[in-house]
Design an enzyme around this catalytic site. Structure first.
Site, mmCIF file in Angstrom:
data_model
loop_
_atom_site.group_PDB
_atom_site.id
_atom_site.type_symbol
_atom_site.label_atom_id
_atom_site.label_comp_id
_atom_site.label_asym_id
_atom_site.label_seq_id
_atom_site.Cartn_x
_atom_site.Cartn_y
_atom_site.Cartn_z
ATOM 1 N N ARG A 1 -10.675 10.579 -1.951
ATOM 2 C CA ARG A 1 -10.630 9.175 -1.547
ATOM 3 C C ARG A 1 -11.392 8.233 -2.467
ATOM 4 N NH1 ARG A 1 -10.885 8.586 4.936
ATOM 5 N NH2 ARG A 1 -9.940 6.626 4.332
ATOM 6 N N HIS B 1 -0.077 9.512 2.303
ATOM 7 C CA HIS B 1 -1.492 9.207 2.568
ATOM 8 C C HIS B 1 -1.711 9.066 4.074
ATOM 9 C CE1 HIS B 1 -5.345 8.125 0.790
ATOM 10 N NE2 HIS B 1 -5.460 7.134 1.651
ATOM 11 N N TYR C 1 3.170 -10.412 6.521
ATOM 12 C CA TYR C 1 3.477 -11.712 5.930
ATOM 13 C C TYR C 1 3.590 -11.668 4.411
ATOM 14 C CZ TYR C 1 2.101 -13.468 10.520
ATOM 15 O OH TYR C 1 2.024 -13.702 11.874
#
Length: 825
Positions: free
Chosen positions: A39, A85, A129
């Site tokens: 990570r 993931h 958005y």
């Protein structure tokens, strides 16, 4: 024993007794390594963390490339999370948004559409958005991924495979840097300029034995890597931190905002901030500056406005009238406009975290590219050999086209046809399969010619690929050529400049060293202006406005200096003050200036009549002074070492007398005194013995009538310079100093220039060289810059030529610009 009774012996055999601290230690190590590898840390080869790599690969799978339409970010995040993931969608979207921010990445990897955050710390809009697609440079990271260039492993649920690393045709780790916090370790690699990193990679390929210093300094003092290049620009202060970071993998560097100081119409100053240090929150920084102003920790600021737009950062800090811009700027730098960037070059090498120096970072990338290019070449070679094999079969078929057609027609089925072809023409199964699928139209003579041409091209391609695999030098040549193509495609200019570090931040460090003109008026207003504002004119011009004194005031003196000069300023009252030029406010040409009491503690009515640059003083020297009534005095420079803010006495004057001029001497010079009526006398400085500061001095020239001393010049007996004489009406001349014979002190002297009604009285004399420049200023504030060469060289006792054309005005002062400063400006 009942069948429901557990087999205690069998269960007991599966139990292993361990110490709890050992189990906790191993479990924590496993967890830490999972965070480190899976990570937080980037791979040294492609410079990507797993989430970034998976995002780009998912976009590649989806076809969301740079020439495709934008796709909803939620779609991209969902594909990445579902296929590669298996973590929270918020962390994936954060990574996607950061790759789209041009203020976070030097070369953004995602082309975003919508609100992806700002330097004010505003978060991106919700993923439903915004839209995104790969940036063109991101496609370079995935180039040739379908040619077996990298290894693939199964995804988290074994449904799909994902790349362990991307092919990375661009050195992304150094280009965009990386930051991350793992367990017990962190990384913070700054971004760099693409041109410089590619040059460094090519240099490492050509010179594998080079050192880190070679990449920084190079053989000529400038290596390919100048330093980090932040997307937000700004300035890196000093190189020591860079050297430490690049040679050890750890270091700290100071990053300073880029700003200018401008003069407002009201006469006060404003500081305009154009660039902020990397990863600085603009809104929070402005808020903290305002807090310090309100709390009184920073004085002199009247208003702060954020006028930033899409074109860039613009923070306007208005200063109060009379505030010293240099002091305010110093305070802002100390607390707000300068930060420290800590470098920790930690990345994964073969799955293990490792701190790398600059060369090791470049080497890891170069080694990766060698592996990628080698595997790609092997893949292309295999494809080319397969194609050549097919073409060989087609050529055999075309050579025996009648027999091939006949054999196929006589065969019972396709398998029989293939077997017959293989037996009769010694073909492989692949070749026979291809032939039986050929259309009749491909048996024309034109098609045969095209097959032959293609076979030759494929043969040449096989030779080229084999040559690359057989030669490490040729393989490196391919890598260098591809890097040069990348540089050609994506190169841009540096955004971050590097300035020298002179220690702790001082006012002098913050002011650029430049040649300026300092103007002082009779009412003690003073200012400085860049010398470069005044272009040299031919003699006889009017000049341009250099200052607009208030009504009733007039210019008393103007002189050239450097902003870093340390000056001794002598007044007509015989006092001397110490001054740094940068302490004088810089203002526009039409500005009146600021009251001199802000920079010099002058007594009322005092005027500066002479200035000596202390930077020119080396060894045993004297200051030779001349007064209006003809006195001359020499005092050792040592006597002026301790000058307090209120000044000290330089010479004692009789009533009605005034200090006119001061020159630096070394004990072996001649002194030339000029008077307003055009007389000059030259004598050895030893005739005026050295005296203390409070002494009056001795008679230097015998004045006739109401004549007065106009100036003083120090020259050596062998000096080949000229004596420049300028009159109040703007006329002047040059005469070789050798024309002024040496006399005894306190004589009448010789005629230097005629001071008739046309010329007026002499106002200044100076020793000049051919390449020097002149700054001439009138009492009303007109200033003219010209070259000494424009003034005619004539003999003594002449009238001279017009230098500055005046209209009901008079020359106030004349100053010489040394040749070096005159040429550079």
């Amino acid at each position: 024993m009942s069948s429901d009774t557990p087999d205690v012996g069998r269960e007991t055999g599966r139990i292993e007794t361990v110490r709890i601290e050992d189990e906790m230690e191993q479990s924590y190590i496993d967890y830490a390594m999972s965070v480190i590898v899976g990570r937080a840390l980037p791979d040294a080869r492609d410079g990507l963390k797993p989430v970034q790599r998976r995002l780009l690969y998912a976009m590649h799978d989806m076809g969301v490339t740079s020439n495709a339409g934008h796709r909803k970010s939620s779609n991209i995040v969902g594909e990445t999370m579902g296929n590669y993931h298996p973590h929270g969608d918020s962390s994936i979207y954060d990574a996607l948004a950061r790759m789209a921010q041009d203020f976070s990445l030097r070369y953004p990897l995602v082309d975003g559409q919508g609100n992806f955050g700002s330097v004010d710390g505003d978060p991106p809009a919700a993923m439903r958005y915004t839209e995104a697609r790969m940036a063109p440079i991101a496609e370079e990271l995935l180039a040739d991924i379908g040619k077996d260039t990298v290894d693939f492993t199964s995804n988290y649920d074994d449904r799909l495979t994902e790349p362990d690393v991307l092919p990375a045709a661009v050195p992304n780790l150094l280009l965009n840097g990386a930051s991350g916090i793992a367990v017990g370790m962190s990384t913070n690699i700054p971004p760099h300029n693409l041109n410089e990193v590619i040059d460094a990679a090519i240099h490492v390929i050509d010179e594998p034995g080079c050192s880190v210093r070679d990449l920084i300094d190079g053989p000529d003092g400038e290596g390919p890597v100048k330093g980090p290049d932040f997307p937000t620009g700004a300035k890196i202060v000093g190189r020591e931190g860079l050297y430490e970071a690049y040679t050890s993998g750890r270091g700290k560097m100071r990053v300073r905002a880029d700003f200018d100081v401008e003069e407002r119409d009201s006469g006060s100053d404003r500081i305009i901030v154009h660039e902020l240090p990397y990863q600085e929150n603009k809104a929070r920084r402005i808020e903290r500056i305002a807090d310090d102003v309100n709390d009184g920790r920073i004085e002199g600021i009247s208003d702060i406005r954020d006028e930033s737009d899409r074109d860039g950062v613009r923070v306007v800090i208005d200063l109060k009238r009379g505030a010293n811009a240099d002091v305010v700027r110093n305070q802002l730098l100390e607390h707000h406009l300068e930060t420290t960037f800590s470098v920790i070059s930690l990345a994964l090498v073969d799955g293990q975290p490792q701190v790398l120096d600059l060369k090791e970072l470049v080497e890891e990338y170069v080694d990766h590219r060698r592996e990628v290019v080698r595997r790609r070449t092997e893949f292309d070679l295999g494809e080319a050999e397969d194609r050549a094999h097919i073409l060989e079969g087609r050529l055999k078929a075309l050579e025996n086209v009648e027999r091939v057609v006949e054999l196929i027609r006589e065969s019972e089925d396709r398998d029989a046809a293939k077997a017959g072809l293989e037996a009769e023409f010694d073909l492989s199964t692949t070749q026979s399969e291809h032939i039986v699928r050929m259309q009749l139209g491909s048996l024309t003579s034109m098609e045969a010619a095209e097959v032959e041409a293609e076979y030759e091209e494929v043969g040449e391609e096989i030779e080229r690929l084999e040559a690359i695999l057989a030669s490490a030098e040729r393989l490196d040549g391919v890598i260098k050529e591809e890097l040069r193509e990348i540089r050609e495609e994506y190169s841009d200019d540096r955004r971050t400049s590097i300035v020298e570090d002179h220690g702790s931040v001082t006012r002098e460090d913050l002011i650029p060293e430049e040649d300026v003109v300092v103007v002082v008026t009779e009412d003690d207003y003073v200012k400085r202006m860049p010398l470069s504002q005044f272009e040299a004119q031919h003699r006889g011009g009017k000049g341009i406005i250099g200052v607009r004194p208030k009504e009733g005031d007039r210019v008393s003196t103007a002189f050239q200096a450097s902003t870093h000069d340390y000056l001794l300023c002598f007044t007509d009252a015989g006092q001397v003050y110490r001054l740094k030029v940068y302490e004088i406010p810089e203002m526009g040409r039409t500005a009146r200036g600021t009251s001199a009491v802000n920079v010099l503690d002058l007594d009322g009515g005092e005027e500066i009549t002479a200035v000596v640059n202390c930077g020119e003083i080396e060894g045993d020297h004297y200051l030779a002074m001349a007064t209006r009534n003809g006195y001359v005095k020499r005092t050792a420079v040592d006597a002026f070492e301790n000058i307090h803010s209120g000044g000290i006495r330089a010479v004692t004057l009789e009533e009605g007398d005034a200090l006119v001029d001061v020159e630096l001497t070394d004990g072996g010079t001649d002194i030339v005194i000029g008077t307003r009526r055009g007389m000059t006398i030259r004598f050895d400085e030893s005739e005026a013995r050295a005296m203390g500061r409070t002494a009056r001095g001795v008679n230097g020239i015998k004045l006739q009538g109401d004549d007065q001393v106009a100036g003083l010049v120090a020259t050596r007996p062998s000096d080949d310079r000229d004596l420049l004489t300028v009159t109040r009406n703007g006329f002047g001349k040059r005469t070789p100093l050798e024309k002024y014979r040496k006399q005894s002190r306190y004589g009448k002297g010789l005629i230097d220039i005629k001071t008739d009604e046309r010329n007026g009285e002499v106002c200044a004399i100076n020793a000049v060289d051919e390449g020097d420049g002149l700054i001439i200023m009138s009492e009303s504030g007109q200033i003219m810059r010209t070259d000494v060469s424009e003034v005619s060289e004539v003999g003594r006792n002449t009238k001279g030529v017009v230098i500055m054309r005046l209209d009901e005005d008079w020359v106030a002062s004349v100053d010489v610009v040394p040749a070096e400063a005159n040429e550079s400006s």
